[in-house]
Design a protein around this motif. Sequence first.
Motif, PDB file in Angstrom:
ATOM      1  N   ASP A 585       0.956  -1.265  -0.216  1.00 25.75           N
ATOM      2  CA  ASP A 585       0.154  -0.255   0.014  1.00 25.75           C
ATOM      3  C   ASP A 585       0.640   1.400   0.002  1.00 25.75           C
ATOM      4  O   ASP A 585       0.340   2.443  -0.516  1.00 25.75           O
ATOM      5  N   TYR A 588       2.597   2.041  -3.978  1.00 28.09           N
ATOM      6  CA  TYR A 588       0.712   2.523  -4.397  1.00 28.09           C
ATOM      7  C   TYR A 588       0.159   3.872  -3.741  1.00 28.09           C
ATOM      8  O   TYR A 588       0.423   5.048  -4.449  1.00 28.09           O
ATOM      9  N   PHE A 776      -7.065   1.637  -9.019  1.00 27.03           N
ATOM     10  CA  PHE A 776      -5.241   0.881  -9.679  1.00 27.03           C
ATOM     11  C   PHE A 776      -6.198  -0.584  -9.591  1.00 27.03           C
ATOM     12  O   PHE A 776      -6.326  -1.434  -8.825  1.00 27.03           O
ATOM     13  N   SER A 778      -3.791  -3.672 -11.723  1.00 26.55           N
ATOM     14  CA  SER A 778      -2.661  -4.616 -11.422  1.00 26.55           C
ATOM     15  C   SER A 778      -3.023  -5.804 -11.278  1.00 26.55           C
ATOM     16  O   SER A 778      -4.375  -6.877 -11.651  1.00 26.55           O
ATOM     17  N   LYS A 815      -7.245  -1.617  -6.631  1.00 28.85           N
ATOM     18  CA  LYS A 815      -7.231  -1.336  -4.990  1.00 28.85           C
ATOM     19  C   LYS A 815      -7.184   0.225  -5.445  1.00 28.85           C
ATOM     20  O   LYS A 815      -7.955   0.951  -6.266  1.00 28.85           O
TER      21      LYS A 815
END
Length: 822
Positions: A585, A588, A776, A778, A815
Amino acid sequence: MRYSLLLLIVGCFSCQPKHDLPTTINLNKNWQFKKVSDTVWHSATVPGNVFSDLLHNQLIEDPFIGNNEEKVQWVSEADWEYKTTFSLSEDLLEKKHFELNFDGLDTYASVYLNDSLILKANNAFRKWEVDVKPLIKLENELRLVFESTSKYEAQAKEKLSYELPEGERVFTRKAQFQYGWDWGPKLNTSGIWRPIKLVAWNEVYLKKENTYVVQKQLNDSLADLNISLEDYPSTEYSYEVYVNGNLNQSYERLPSDMTGLVSFQIKNPKLWWPHNLGEPYLYDIKVVVKDGRKILDSISVKKGLRTVELITEKDSIGESFYFKVNGVPVYAKGANYIPQHSFQNEVKHEDYEKLLNDVVDANMNMLRVWGGGIYEDDKFYDLCDEKGILVWQDFMFACAMYPGDTEFLDNVAKEAEQNLKRLRSHPSIALWCGNNESSEGWNRWGWQADRNEEEKEEIWNNYLKVFDSILPKTVNKFTDTPYWQTSPKYGRGNPLYKSEGDAHDWWIWHDGYPFEHLEENVPRFMSEFGFQSFPSYEVIQFINQKDSIDITSEGFKNHQKHSKGFQIIETYMQCDFPEPDSAEDYVYMSQLLQAYGITKGIEAQRRAKPYTMGSLYWQLNDCWPAVSWSSIDYFGNWKALHYKAKRSFEDVLVSSKVENDILKTWIVNDKLDEITGQLTLKLMNFSGEIIWSNEEQISVEPLSSEVKFQLDLKKLDFNKDETILVSTFNDESSLFYFVKPKDLKLQQAEIQQKITKTNDGFAVELLSSTLQKDVFLSSGSKGHFSDNFFDLLPNQIIIVQFHTEAQTFDDLQIKTFNTFIR
């Protein structure tokens, strides 16, 4: 008898060779290398360098992994030897001329052909050409010995009675970043970093760098051009000029008043433009030299017809700084570019292609090639020409003061001439700049402290010899491109940095100023500003050589080259963002932090147009896996900054700001045409309920930035931490938040997803009942998301394309910033 004689004459004439072209042999095979003091030879790759060769032979560990950089420092202190053999045919040996061309030797090299010393090289940025006709044989050996730079640097340092800032690197003409930088490793290479060629010819050999298409006149109806041939062969030969494959002009022999110049014209010419203003059109121009019917040589060049000017004019505020292309003021949007790899030979054509596509995709129209790297490979500039990317080209001097002895100055002069001649035909190059931050360093970084006046005068005069004499004179002699002495014109300690010239604003990051500083302090042209972030999970896993995300390992810490980098990121994060608990995190959030600050600056600078006419952030890319200021990491993954800069660099930008409780909305138009349409503004809570809205028809002037709507917020009753402004003009939209990210009262909700297969990957459809901030996406599969780190409005579907070669996609991870709001 007469008939037989005629047949004999015709037969002999038809048997004459139709050409006598030069022969070029690339000497890239059968290379070996070894440490000079060793006896065992190993296979080598040319072009290449000693680190890559040692690595490919498994003689060192990968210096990009963990702490391995520390284990390979001995390589730069050793001397290295390379050799190869090559054979020639007896027919080829009959050629009149033989020349060995060394496009790049790094750096102090002794070159032997058949055991005869033919060259002592001392500049990695220069090309070396040696006449070897007397030495060439059927069987040949070429051998090169590279000596450590430190030996020569110590000798040069001994000649001075004072220390020059910054370190020994200033004495050696090679890539300065290889000595270590605050975003890159200390990996000082040596070797044959560019091709070696043997060229053989009889009468004519046209060299590309000596063939220059000169614009005498350019307007809508006519381009009047000359081809300047420095390798001008003879008035006895004939010349033909082809444009896009069609014969344009021919001369049986050149008139006496056109010695070395072949004139031709193009009617109704197409101009070359930066890609966001028009087509970057390139003409294919070819000149052929003949002796009768026999072709002696020919050469082709790409030519973009355009004019470029740097406009620096005094005005009521200070002095302007902007570029005009074809008479049109261009707002420069882009980033600073560094070498893509510490080892240049590892950069392939597809790497250039991908990175420059990423530049265009992010709506950038300019790159600044930074002065501590290299004069880039031809393919870099070819692609910038093709894609319509303007290039601000630094000479290779950065953050230092340099010596001024005759030998050094002569070396610099030859370096400048060669690179200007090699690159001058590229329409993408809009500026040659003398150096990066050397003047600022001298005036602001304490370099003058504890020096006597004589010493200071000598160092500054040596600076002027290079940057105020040699370089501008060489630029003016060989090109029609503008020259700028140093970037920035004024350091941030001088209040003039905001009103004249270009600026590097490092009040943020280095001096700890808040990001809001960028909104209140816009210069005439921002050529550097930036903020660090962590790279992708993939890069971190590579550094640590394990699947988990570990940002505390000693190996990973070695990839943060700024002494206070981690601390600075932490300080800024505490100011604007909630601090995450896990390493994953934190990575990020660091990327969101970087994007938040830099796009705040980009949009402020664009709103200030035409006062401000350029926004180039630091930096585009990485040369190794690192925590850095880049928006694209070492593996080519887009960070949050690159995605968000793409939105902030749109040709038509909707951008808002609150000043004294007045909401102001600007429309920035970088296009050449006026735009009309509907501007819609909505205040919306995070569940999608409309609190207030307004619609009106507006028109926006070309090449402008204007406030198109104002609203007194005191007249409205709403909670700023629960509200978003959605502004839409035609197809362009923007979202504006009234408080810092950490103060938003976001809601928790599931993001619904639907994935479908496409021709080149998968389409990801997302929907949520509440605003989802900074979503986000991924995946473990290699690929690229068409959008990422985006805000998903409530009850509105977004479809994102995942471009990948993977045939299955069952590991999508999502996220969202909402989960960090407690």
